[in-house]
Design a protein around this motif. Structure first.
Motif, PDB file in Angstrom:
ATOM      1  N   PRO A 110       0.815  -1.224   0.000  1.00  0.00           N
ATOM      2  CA  PRO A 110       0.000   0.000   0.000  1.00  0.00           C
ATOM      3  C   PRO A 110       0.845   1.270   0.000  1.00  0.00           C
ATOM      4  CG  PRO A 110       0.027  -0.990   2.188  1.00  0.00           C
ATOM      5  CD  PRO A 110       0.748  -1.944   1.285  1.00  0.00           C
ATOM      6  N   GLU A 111       0.361   2.267  -0.703  1.00  0.00           N
ATOM      7  CA  GLU A 111       0.954   3.605  -0.725  1.00  0.00           C
ATOM      8  C   GLU A 111      -0.164   4.610  -0.464  1.00  0.00           C
ATOM      9  OE1 GLU A 111       4.052   4.640  -1.076  1.00  0.00           O
ATOM     10  OE2 GLU A 111       4.996   2.710  -1.492  1.00  0.00           O
ATOM     11  N   GLU A 112       0.128   5.635   0.311  1.00  0.00           N
ATOM     12  CA  GLU A 112      -0.899   6.621   0.640  1.00  0.00           C
ATOM     13  C   GLU A 112      -0.492   8.008   0.171  1.00  0.00           C
ATOM     14  OE1 GLU A 112      -3.828   6.937   4.348  1.00  0.00           O
ATOM     15  OE2 GLU A 112      -1.857   7.737   4.850  1.00  0.00           O
ATOM     16  N   TYR A 136     -13.546  -3.366 -13.303  1.00  0.00           N
ATOM     17  CA  TYR A 136     -12.491  -4.320 -13.660  1.00  0.00           C
ATOM     18  C   TYR A 136     -11.383  -4.428 -12.614  1.00  0.00           C
ATOM     19  CZ  TYR A 136     -14.756  -3.819 -18.184  1.00  0.00           C
ATOM     20  OH  TYR A 136     -15.678  -3.790 -19.194  1.00  0.00           O
ATOM     21  N   GLY A 137     -11.612  -3.939 -11.420  1.00  0.00           N
ATOM     22  CA  GLY A 137     -10.600  -4.018 -10.370  1.00  0.00           C
ATOM     23  C   GLY A 137     -10.365  -2.662  -9.726  1.00  0.00           C
ATOM     24  N   THR A 138     -10.092  -2.690  -8.426  1.00  0.00           N
ATOM     25  CA  THR A 138      -9.898  -1.455  -7.668  1.00  0.00           C
ATOM     26  C   THR A 138      -8.440  -1.297  -7.262  1.00  0.00           C
ATOM     27  OG1 THR A 138     -12.157  -1.568  -6.796  1.00  0.00           O
ATOM     28  CG2 THR A 138     -10.599  -0.172  -5.611  1.00  0.00           C
ATOM     29  N   TRP A 139      -7.839  -0.192  -7.657  1.00  0.00           N
ATOM     30  CA  TRP A 139      -6.470   0.140  -7.256  1.00  0.00           C
ATOM     31  C   TRP A 139      -6.457   1.121  -6.088  1.00  0.00           C
ATOM     32  CZ3 TRP A 139      -3.094   1.069 -12.289  1.00  0.00           C
ATOM     33  CH2 TRP A 139      -3.004  -0.139 -13.002  1.00  0.00           C
ATOM     34  N   PHE A 140      -7.506   1.926  -5.964  1.00  0.00           N
ATOM     35  CA  PHE A 140      -7.523   3.004  -4.975  1.00  0.00           C
ATOM     36  C   PHE A 140      -8.678   2.822  -3.990  1.00  0.00           C
ATOM     37  CE2 PHE A 140      -5.488   4.662  -8.728  1.00  0.00           C
ATOM     38  CZ  PHE A 140      -4.443   5.436  -8.249  1.00  0.00           C
ATOM     39  N   SER A 141      -8.369   2.950  -2.694  1.00  0.00           N
ATOM     40  CA  SER A 141      -9.398   2.992  -1.655  1.00  0.00           C
ATOM     41  C   SER A 141      -9.520   4.446  -1.209  1.00  0.00           C
ATOM     42  CB  SER A 141      -9.011   2.106  -0.470  1.00  0.00           C
ATOM     43  OG  SER A 141      -8.886   0.759  -0.877  1.00  0.00           O
ATOM     44  N   MET A 142     -10.738   4.985  -1.248  1.00  0.00           N
ATOM     45  CA  MET A 142     -10.916   6.416  -1.012  1.00  0.00           C
ATOM     46  C   MET A 142     -12.375   6.718  -0.699  1.00  0.00           C
ATOM     47  SD  MET A 142     -10.498   7.303  -5.065  1.00  0.00           S
ATOM     48  CE  MET A 142     -11.082   8.985  -5.065  1.00  0.00           C
ATOM     49  N   PHE A 143     -12.628   7.927  -0.207  1.00  0.00           N
ATOM     50  CA  PHE A 143     -14.005   8.394  -0.061  1.00  0.00           C
ATOM     51  C   PHE A 143     -14.557   8.645  -1.463  1.00  0.00           C
ATOM     52  CE2 PHE A 143     -12.066   9.788   3.965  1.00  0.00           C
ATOM     53  CZ  PHE A 143     -12.940   9.198   4.859  1.00  0.00           C
ATOM     54  N   ASP A 144     -15.698   8.029  -1.788  1.00  0.00           N
ATOM     55  CA  ASP A 144     -16.229   8.232  -3.133  1.00  0.00           C
ATOM     56  C   ASP A 144     -17.061   9.505  -3.245  1.00  0.00           C
ATOM     57  OD1 ASP A 144     -18.437   7.369  -1.722  1.00  0.00           O
ATOM     58  OD2 ASP A 144     -18.530   5.418  -2.701  1.00  0.00           O
ATOM     59  N   GLN A 145     -17.616   9.984  -2.126  1.00  0.00           N
ATOM     60  CA  GLN A 145     -18.281  11.282  -2.153  1.00  0.00           C
ATOM     61  C   GLN A 145     -18.172  11.949  -0.786  1.00  0.00           C
ATOM     62  OE1 GLN A 145     -22.289  10.350  -3.511  1.00  0.00           O
ATOM     63  NE2 GLN A 145     -23.080  10.337  -1.431  1.00  0.00           N
ATOM     64  N   VAL A 146     -18.066  13.280  -0.808  1.00  0.00           N
ATOM     65  CA  VAL A 146     -17.834  14.046   0.421  1.00  0.00           C
ATOM     66  C   VAL A 146     -18.636  15.345   0.374  1.00  0.00           C
ATOM     67  CG1 VAL A 146     -15.523  13.137   0.862  1.00  0.00           C
ATOM     68  CG2 VAL A 146     -15.786  15.134  -0.611  1.00  0.00           C
ATOM     69  N   VAL A 175     -11.686  24.046   1.947  1.00  0.00           N
ATOM     70  CA  VAL A 175     -10.864  23.051   1.260  1.00  0.00           C
ATOM     71  C   VAL A 175     -10.975  21.737   2.025  1.00  0.00           C
ATOM     72  CG1 VAL A 175      -8.533  22.378   0.565  1.00  0.00           C
ATOM     73  CG2 VAL A 175      -9.243  24.774   0.387  1.00  0.00           C
ATOM     74  N   GLY A 176     -11.385  20.686   1.341  1.00  0.00           N
ATOM     75  CA  GLY A 176     -11.428  19.359   1.949  1.00  0.00           C
ATOM     76  C   GLY A 176     -10.174  18.586   1.590  1.00  0.00           C
ATOM     77  N   VAL A 177      -9.527  17.979   2.588  1.00  0.00           N
ATOM     78  CA  VAL A 177      -8.316  17.189   2.359  1.00  0.00           C
ATOM     79  C   VAL A 177      -8.609  15.749   2.766  1.00  0.00           C
ATOM     80  CG1 VAL A 177      -5.891  16.856   2.967  1.00  0.00           C
ATOM     81  CG2 VAL A 177      -6.811  19.171   2.725  1.00  0.00           C
ATOM     82  N   TYR A 178      -8.320  14.801   1.855  1.00  0.00           N
ATOM     83  CA  TYR A 178      -8.721  13.417   2.074  1.00  0.00           C
ATOM     84  C   TYR A 178      -7.590  12.450   1.722  1.00  0.00           C
ATOM     85  CZ  TYR A 178     -13.100  15.942   1.843  1.00  0.00           C
ATOM     86  OH  TYR A 178     -14.087  16.876   2.042  1.00  0.00           O
ATOM     87  N   PRO A 179      -7.458  11.369   2.508  1.00  0.00           N
ATOM     88  CA  PRO A 179      -6.433  10.360   2.203  1.00  0.00           C
ATOM     89  C   PRO A 179      -6.896   9.424   1.091  1.00  0.00           C
ATOM     90  CG  PRO A 179      -7.656   9.707   4.154  1.00  0.00           C
ATOM     91  CD  PRO A 179      -8.198  11.050   3.743  1.00  0.00           C
ATOM     92  N   VAL A 180      -5.951   8.972   0.294  1.00  0.00           N
ATOM     93  CA  VAL A 180      -6.226   7.989  -0.759  1.00  0.00           C
ATOM     94  C   VAL A 180      -5.173   6.893  -0.639  1.00  0.00           C
ATOM     95  CG1 VAL A 180      -6.427   7.555  -3.231  1.00  0.00           C
ATOM     96  CG2 VAL A 180      -7.138   9.770  -2.298  1.00  0.00           C
ATOM     97  N   LYS A 181      -5.619   5.642  -0.557  1.00  0.00           N
ATOM     98  CA  LYS A 181      -4.676   4.522  -0.464  1.00  0.00           C
ATOM     99  C   LYS A 181      -4.619   3.785  -1.793  1.00  0.00           C
ATOM    100  CE  LYS A 181      -5.380   0.514   1.640  1.00  0.00           C
ATOM    101  NZ  LYS A 181      -5.594  -0.519   2.682  1.00  0.00           N
ATOM    102  N   LEU A 182      -3.410   3.634  -2.307  1.00  0.00           N
ATOM    103  CA  LEU A 182      -3.173   2.882  -3.542  1.00  0.00           C
ATOM    104  C   LEU A 182      -2.617   1.512  -3.178  1.00  0.00           C
ATOM    105  CD1 LEU A 182      -2.617   2.469  -6.617  1.00  0.00           C
ATOM    106  CD2 LEU A 182      -0.445   3.657  -6.250  1.00  0.00           C
ATOM    107  N   GLN A 183      -3.269   0.462  -3.645  1.00  0.00           N
ATOM    108  CA  GLN A 183      -2.755  -0.894  -3.456  1.00  0.00           C
ATOM    109  C   GLN A 183      -3.175  -1.735  -4.659  1.00  0.00           C
ATOM    110  OE1 GLN A 183      -3.638  -2.701   0.314  1.00  0.00           O
ATOM    111  NE2 GLN A 183      -2.146  -4.321   0.022  1.00  0.00           N
ATOM    112  N   ILE A 184      -2.180  -2.130  -5.442  1.00  0.00           N
ATOM    113  CA  ILE A 184      -2.432  -2.864  -6.684  1.00  0.00           C
ATOM    114  C   ILE A 184      -2.166  -4.344  -6.455  1.00  0.00           C
ATOM    115  CG2 ILE A 184      -1.791  -3.090  -9.110  1.00  0.00           C
ATOM    116  CD1 ILE A 184      -0.865  -0.159  -8.994  1.00  0.00           C
ATOM    117  N   ALA A 185      -3.194  -5.162  -6.614  1.00  0.00           N
ATOM    118  CA  ALA A 185      -3.051  -6.604  -6.390  1.00  0.00           C
ATOM    119  C   ALA A 185      -2.316  -7.277  -7.542  1.00  0.00           C
ATOM    120  CB  ALA A 185      -4.429  -7.236  -6.197  1.00  0.00           C
ATOM    121  N   ALA A 186      -2.604  -6.835  -8.764  1.00  0.00           N
ATOM    122  CA  ALA A 186      -1.970  -7.449  -9.937  1.00  0.00           C
ATOM    123  C   ALA A 186      -1.930  -6.447 -11.083  1.00  0.00           C
ATOM    124  CB  ALA A 186      -2.731  -8.697 -10.361  1.00  0.00           C
TER     125      ALA A 186
END
Length: 208
Positions: A78-80, A136-146, A153-164
């Motif tokens: 994972p990368e954030e 077709y697959g999720t690379w990013f975990s994030m808030f989909d709506q805010v 200004v809204g600041v939000y974390p995004v986690k990148l994790q690529i399975a394949a």
């Protein structure tokens, strides 16, 4: 002798029990202090990043900013990173905030014999303007709506994790959609045209 031996055994057992309870208490206290320190450190880092992104928006005038323009990612690790979104719209009467949807598309791969999951311009995180998740697959975990207050200004974390994925450099596109009704997420209505984005920004992911 048997009574003395039994008494001595009982005393030894009590001493061992007291020592075990003491050691357990010290161990739990140490773990709690370490966890608390990590939590405080994470909070401090998040606050620093938030302040930096807000300042970046003020200086650049942009409505969408990242704290990382290019991300090096390893398969499965994972990368954030963080995104900042500025709301320049005015909320409708009865709404204190305006709803925004966020989605990330994989535009294309650098190598000609490689492609994004599901082909070009496929959604790999968040949602599209209609609220549909990746197919077709999720690379990013994030808030989909805010919900964001007007002028904030809204600041939000995004986690990148690529399975394949094939090792390559991928061109990504982060899209932000504003509720057409200028209302909060509970009553939001969305643009009929998917290309009607509030803000779009591209960035790169290098996968190894």
């Amino acid at each position: 002798m048997d009574k003395k031996a039994a008494l001595q055994l009982s005393i030894n057992a009590i001493v061992i029990l007291i020592l075990a309870i003491t050691i357990l208490g010290l161990g739990l206290g140490f773990i709690k202090s370490q966890f608390g320190a990590l939590t405080e450190q994470f909070g401090a880092v998040s606050a620093e990043i938030k302040s930096s992104l807000i300042e970046k928006i003020k200086e650049s005038g942009e409505l969408l900013v990242f704290n990382r323009a290019e991300i090096d990612a390893k398969i499965g690790k994972p990368e954030e990173f963080y995104v900042g979104i500025k709301n320049t719209a005015s909320a409708k009467e009865g709404s204190a905030t305006i709803c925004f949807r966020m989605g990330v598309k994989c535009v294309r791969a650098l190598k000609p014999d490689n492609s994004c999951p599901g082909g070009e311009a496929s959604l790999v995180g968040g949602v599209d303007v209609d609220g549909n998740p990746p197919e077709y697959g999720t690379w990013f975990s994030m808030f989909d709506q805010v919900d964001i207050r007007p002028g904030d200004v809204g600041v939000y974390p995004v986690k990148l994790q690529i399975a394949a994925a094939s090792p390559d450099t991928y061109l990504m596109e982060f899209n932000v959609y504003k509720a057409e009704s200028d209302t909060d997420c509970a009553t939001a209505m969305w643009p009929a045209d998917p290309s009607d984005t509030y803000q779009t920004k591209q960035f790169f992911i290098k996968v190894t």
